[in-house]
Design a protein around this motif. Sequence first.
Motif, PDB file in Angstrom:
ATOM      1  N   ALA A  90      47.773 -51.912  35.116  1.00 25.12           N
ATOM      2  CA  ALA A  90      46.796 -51.408  33.939  1.00 25.12           C
ATOM      3  C   ALA A  90      45.767 -52.680  34.022  1.00 25.12           C
ATOM      4  CB  ALA A  90      47.266 -51.231  32.619  1.00 25.12           C
ATOM      5  N   SER A  91      44.332 -52.117  33.861  1.00 22.22           N
ATOM      6  CA  SER A  91      43.274 -53.171  33.690  1.00 22.22           C
ATOM      7  C   SER A  91      43.539 -54.184  32.378  1.00 22.22           C
ATOM      8  CB  SER A  91      41.882 -52.446  33.674  1.00 22.22           C
ATOM      9  OG  SER A  91      40.946 -53.281  33.283  1.00 22.22           O
ATOM     10  N   PRO A  92      43.311 -55.235  32.499  1.00 23.79           N
ATOM     11  CA  PRO A  92      43.317 -56.190  31.497  1.00 23.79           C
ATOM     12  C   PRO A  92      42.090 -55.961  30.407  1.00 23.79           C
ATOM     13  CG  PRO A  92      42.403 -57.428  33.114  1.00 23.79           C
ATOM     14  CD  PRO A  92      43.005 -56.004  33.845  1.00 23.79           C
ATOM     15  N   VAL A  93      41.207 -55.263  30.867  1.00 28.64           N
ATOM     16  CA  VAL A  93      39.981 -54.888  29.894  1.00 28.64           C
ATOM     17  C   VAL A  93      40.098 -53.566  29.084  1.00 28.64           C
ATOM     18  CG1 VAL A  93      37.369 -54.790  29.789  1.00 28.64           C
ATOM     19  CG2 VAL A  93      38.471 -56.567  31.454  1.00 28.64           C
ATOM     20  N   ASP A  94      40.577 -53.818  27.950  1.00 29.01           N
ATOM     21  CA  ASP A  94      40.734 -52.403  27.284  1.00 29.01           C
ATOM     22  C   ASP A  94      39.482 -52.008  26.667  1.00 29.01           C
ATOM     23  OD1 ASP A  94      42.574 -50.606  25.790  1.00 29.01           O
ATOM     24  OD2 ASP A  94      41.816 -51.671  24.131  1.00 29.01           O
ATOM     25  N   ASP A  95      38.799 -53.037  26.184  1.00 30.18           N
ATOM     26  CA  ASP A  95      37.301 -52.649  25.414  1.00 30.18           C
ATOM     27  C   ASP A  95      36.293 -53.356  25.964  1.00 30.18           C
ATOM     28  OD1 ASP A  95      35.019 -52.260  23.917  1.00 30.18           O
ATOM     29  OD2 ASP A  95      36.455 -52.181  22.145  1.00 30.18           O
ATOM     30  N   PHE A  96      35.303 -52.706  26.865  1.00 29.25           N
ATOM     31  CA  PHE A  96      34.432 -53.360  27.704  1.00 29.25           C
ATOM     32  C   PHE A  96      33.439 -54.203  26.835  1.00 29.25           C
ATOM     33  CE2 PHE A  96      30.122 -52.943  29.259  1.00 29.25           C
ATOM     34  CZ  PHE A  96      29.917 -53.976  30.173  1.00 29.25           C
ATOM     35  N   TYR A  97      33.292 -53.949  25.852  1.00 25.08           N
ATOM     36  CA  TYR A  97      32.129 -54.521  24.831  1.00 25.08           C
ATOM     37  C   TYR A  97      32.693 -55.746  24.153  1.00 25.08           C
ATOM     38  CZ  TYR A  97      29.716 -50.152  25.936  1.00 25.08           C
ATOM     39  OH  TYR A  97      28.993 -49.144  26.708  1.00 25.08           O
ATOM     40  N   LEU A  98      33.955 -55.864  24.167  1.00 17.11           N
ATOM     41  CA  LEU A  98      34.440 -57.050  23.086  1.00 17.11           C
ATOM     42  C   LEU A  98      35.455 -58.009  24.031  1.00 17.11           C
ATOM     43  CD1 LEU A  98      35.121 -54.710  20.009  1.00 17.11           C
ATOM     44  CD2 LEU A  98      33.260 -56.149  20.436  1.00 17.11           C
ATOM     45  N   THR A  99      35.047 -58.633  24.983  1.00 18.80           N
ATOM     46  CA  THR A  99      35.823 -59.470  25.807  1.00 18.80           C
ATOM     47  C   THR A  99      35.876 -60.747  25.557  1.00 18.80           C
ATOM     48  OG1 THR A  99      34.353 -59.168  27.689  1.00 18.80           O
ATOM     49  CG2 THR A  99      35.773 -57.517  27.717  1.00 18.80           C
ATOM     50  N   ASN A 100      34.940 -61.208  24.826  1.00 15.10           N
ATOM     51  CA  ASN A 100      34.806 -62.713  24.616  1.00 15.10           C
ATOM     52  C   ASN A 100      34.223 -62.870  23.127  1.00 15.10           C
ATOM     53  OD1 ASN A 100      31.979 -62.971  24.848  1.00 15.10           O
ATOM     54  ND2 ASN A 100      32.224 -62.104  26.939  1.00 15.10           N
ATOM     55  N   PRO A 101      34.212 -64.061  22.687  1.00  9.19           N
ATOM     56  CA  PRO A 101      33.856 -64.582  21.360  1.00  9.19           C
ATOM     57  C   PRO A 101      32.479 -64.292  21.122  1.00  9.19           C
ATOM     58  CG  PRO A 101      35.036 -66.370  22.459  1.00  9.19           C
ATOM     59  CD  PRO A 101      34.938 -65.402  23.538  1.00  9.19           C
ATOM     60  N   ILE A 102      31.717 -64.379  22.062  1.00  9.43           N
ATOM     61  CA  ILE A 102      30.226 -64.075  21.817  1.00  9.43           C
ATOM     62  C   ILE A 102      30.067 -62.541  21.554  1.00  9.43           C
ATOM     63  CG2 ILE A 102      27.739 -64.327  22.652  1.00  9.43           C
ATOM     64  CD1 ILE A 102      28.799 -66.762  24.565  1.00  9.43           C
ATOM     65  N   ALA A 103      30.638 -61.717  22.453  1.00  9.29           N
ATOM     66  CA  ALA A 103      30.626 -60.132  22.398  1.00  9.29           C
ATOM     67  C   ALA A 103      31.241 -59.763  21.111  1.00  9.29           C
ATOM     68  CB  ALA A 103      31.424 -59.652  23.552  1.00  9.29           C
ATOM     69  N   ARG A 104      32.410 -60.408  20.511  1.00 10.57           N
ATOM     70  CA  ARG A 104      33.034 -59.882  19.473  1.00 10.57           C
ATOM     71  C   ARG A 104      32.055 -60.367  18.251  1.00 10.57           C
ATOM     72  NH1 ARG A 104      37.602 -61.249  22.515  1.00 10.57           N
ATOM     73  NH2 ARG A 104      37.569 -63.471  22.014  1.00 10.57           N
ATOM     74  N   ALA A 105      31.299 -61.285  18.328  1.00 15.14           N
ATOM     75  CA  ALA A 105      30.376 -61.691  17.316  1.00 15.14           C
ATOM     76  C   ALA A 105      29.040 -60.742  17.053  1.00 15.14           C
ATOM     77  CB  ALA A 105      29.936 -63.209  17.211  1.00 15.14           C
ATOM     78  N   SER A 106      28.868 -59.960  18.185  1.00 20.61           N
ATOM     79  CA  SER A 106      27.759 -59.087  18.189  1.00 20.61           C
ATOM     80  C   SER A 106      27.943 -57.942  17.532  1.00 20.61           C
ATOM     81  CB  SER A 106      27.280 -58.922  19.924  1.00 20.61           C
ATOM     82  OG  SER A 106      26.404 -58.093  20.054  1.00 20.61           O
ATOM     83  N   ALA A 107      26.764 -57.813  16.518  1.00 17.91           N
ATOM     84  CA  ALA A 107      26.851 -56.297  15.879  1.00 17.91           C
ATOM     85  C   ALA A 107      26.387 -55.065  16.808  1.00 17.91           C
ATOM     86  CB  ALA A 107      25.764 -56.286  14.798  1.00 17.91           C
ATOM     87  N   ILE A 108      25.763 -55.512  17.631  1.00 14.44           N
ATOM     88  CA  ILE A 108      25.162 -54.451  19.098  1.00 14.44           C
ATOM     89  C   ILE A 108      26.469 -54.145  19.630  1.00 14.44           C
ATOM     90  CG2 ILE A 108      23.773 -53.990  20.786  1.00 14.44           C
ATOM     91  CD1 ILE A 108      21.942 -56.116  19.719  1.00 14.44           C
ATOM     92  N   MET A 109      27.337 -54.944  19.894  1.00 13.02           N
ATOM     93  CA  MET A 109      28.374 -54.736  20.908  1.00 13.02           C
ATOM     94  C   MET A 109      29.604 -54.048  19.989  1.00 13.02           C
ATOM     95  SD  MET A 109      28.001 -55.752  23.904  1.00 13.02           S
ATOM     96  CE  MET A 109      26.168 -54.872  23.755  1.00 13.02           C
ATOM     97  N   ALA A 110      29.699 -54.388  18.761  1.00 19.47           N
ATOM     98  CA  ALA A 110      30.656 -53.594  17.730  1.00 19.47           C
ATOM     99  C   ALA A 110      30.164 -52.227  17.939  1.00 19.47           C
ATOM    100  CB  ALA A 110      30.458 -54.432  16.526  1.00 19.47           C
ATOM    101  N   GLU A 111      28.851 -51.844  17.597  1.00 15.49           N
ATOM    102  CA  GLU A 111      28.364 -50.448  17.606  1.00 15.49           C
ATOM    103  C   GLU A 111      28.445 -49.826  18.753  1.00 15.49           C
ATOM    104  OE1 GLU A 111      24.398 -47.956  16.465  1.00 15.49           O
ATOM    105  OE2 GLU A 111      24.221 -50.273  16.344  1.00 15.49           O
TER     106      GLU A 111
END
Length: 695
Positions: free
Chosen positions: A660-681
């Motif tokens: 299986a791919s290690p990337v479960d959620d393309f938009y939330l793969t690192n600390p910067i992306a997880r802090a992004s409101a745009i990526m969360a949406e």
Amino acid sequence: MPKLIVDGKEIEVPAEHTLLQACEAAGAEIPRFCFHERLSIAGNCRMCLVEVKGGPPKPVASCAMGVRDLRPGPNGEPPEVFTRTPMVKKAREGVMEFLLINHPLDCPICDQGGECDLQDQAMAYGVDTSRFHENKRAVEDKYIGPLVKTSMNRCIHCTRCVRFTSEVAGVGDLGAIGRGEDMEITTYLEHAMASELQANVIDLCPVGALTSKPYAFKARPWELTKTESVDVMDAVGSAIRIDARGREVMRILPVINDDVNEEWISDKTRFVWDGLKTQRLDRPYVREGGQLRPASWGEAFQRIAAKVKEAAPDRVGAIAGDLAAAEEMFALKLLIDALGSPNLDCRQDGTVLHPELGRASYLFNATIVGIEEADAILMVGSNPRREAPVLNARIRKRWRMAGGLPIAYVGEQMDLTYRAERLGAGTQTLGDLVNGAHGFADVLRKAERPLIIVGQGALSRPDGAAILGLVAKLAQATGAVNDGWNGLSILHTAAARVGGLDLGLVPGEGGLDARAMAEAGALDMLFLLGADEIDVAPGAFVVYQGTHGDRGAHRADVILPGAAYPEKSGLFVNTEGRVQRADRATFPPGDAREDWAILRALSEHLGHRLPFDDLGALRRQLVEAKPLFGAIDEIAPGEPLDLPAVAARAGDTLDVAQLASPVDDFYLTNPIARASAIMAECSALARGNLPLAAE
């Protein structure tokens, strides 16, 4: 190659070129709206009109006529094309007048102002008055997702966006309904677009009908400082431009690099910039009584020095994260070596890749541009659509060019943007391929340049070494590695991984790897250099050096605020082994500093002063130790002769679990992306937690 005379200048161009491309090769400037070099020809806008001598007595759309379609003169003279005659100028002015009949002419309030093709070309071919007095056509704006803002009154039906989504992105999101002036570009039911590359239509739109929704009315282009850099959201290393105003990153755009990303970037790359502003670490912290409190740099360093003094060298370790630049990883290695510790690792996901097996064992050896030469593709434990959308677009491009390229994969069921056959789920299928018991093995053998892509989903398992060995055996058995071609290619997900392996950030003799260091009781002291994708058990004293209040900071006893990738200069090595340089676009917030400078200052308090005082000196030492880092934008290829040693590991025990791919959620793969409101949406939309259609 056929000869052609353009405005009196004789040139030779390939027969498959269009007249537009031939004219540009001769130095003529041809206006266009619908034509794009990487998309199919539509011939919609008619702005590229030219005059052909001996042709029909009317202007010709240069984008839709090929060089091979031209007839020579009566005595065999090369055909002649004119781009600046009165007829051409009048024809283009007429086309522009028609385009502006229904255009709202709202340039002062248009977010594309200053970067608009229609605006630029109207300066050359437009007139100051209109002869038409009818009411302008009005079109309702469409909802097509959280990233792209629509102003459909401006649309001129060039269909660039439609062709991009269907040809490059590989999704049928956009299309046209109606005819004539009733024609509209839409997602039919006003659903959000579902591609990871969808926002590239913003760059393609020539008139401001599709603009950036998060960036809308935030800044004008002339206010921004533009810095070319490298993307770190995946391991492809896409060329980007970071636009900043003061200390704030306002937007991120693609830069053309035909060897890597062409001119596309993923939506995460483009819109992660708002995550740079939230949950930032802007001062040092120390933990007291279970709570973190602000501290000075001196106090934080003293606390670390006291703990290092108490710990034995073999009870100290360090883990480098996925976004670290080569300079700071090199400084970390020098510091850990000076402390006498063998516990150092850059593989926080537990991958088995190791530099002792040679560079060919961990590079995308076929290279990204080499995908276009492959004639059969097998993917093992990888979902490139989630792990590297730009690279996935290159695979789709090859699939379309080849007209039925055989593509197959071993692993979980995947929704790719091209036709691919699922051979099986686990290692049993891989064994059948090696033994020749599966039909696709014959496809690989018959191919001249077979490509085998191995993902981190296969290599970060406990049996990853055996899987890598099995794939190496398959590559040898099918001729994927031969003179002039190495088709065994590792697809990384972390921007720092190849650079870390090149630098040797792996455990020394008797040292612990990342997963072992994170276990309870393994160490007394652990440095985390931006390592947020690993859970550290209670027990060790943890020093976290990073940018965001993410998993690493939550576990830390001391926090040292570092600089995010737009806030520092550094070298990165992408998945194919290409050395790339990222330049600083802005400065880190508050008391945060560049990571190499923090390690240099810390080394003084630890009694092991690192031998450099500035980035230039550090980079010179890095290049002296590892010369490949001195060849910017070049690839030092791996040695295929190292692969038999990799194949020898195939005898280890294999797990039957599904790859299986290690990337479960393309938009939330690192600390910067997880802090992004745009990526969360975007993540919530992709997971079905938000409605797909506008209410």
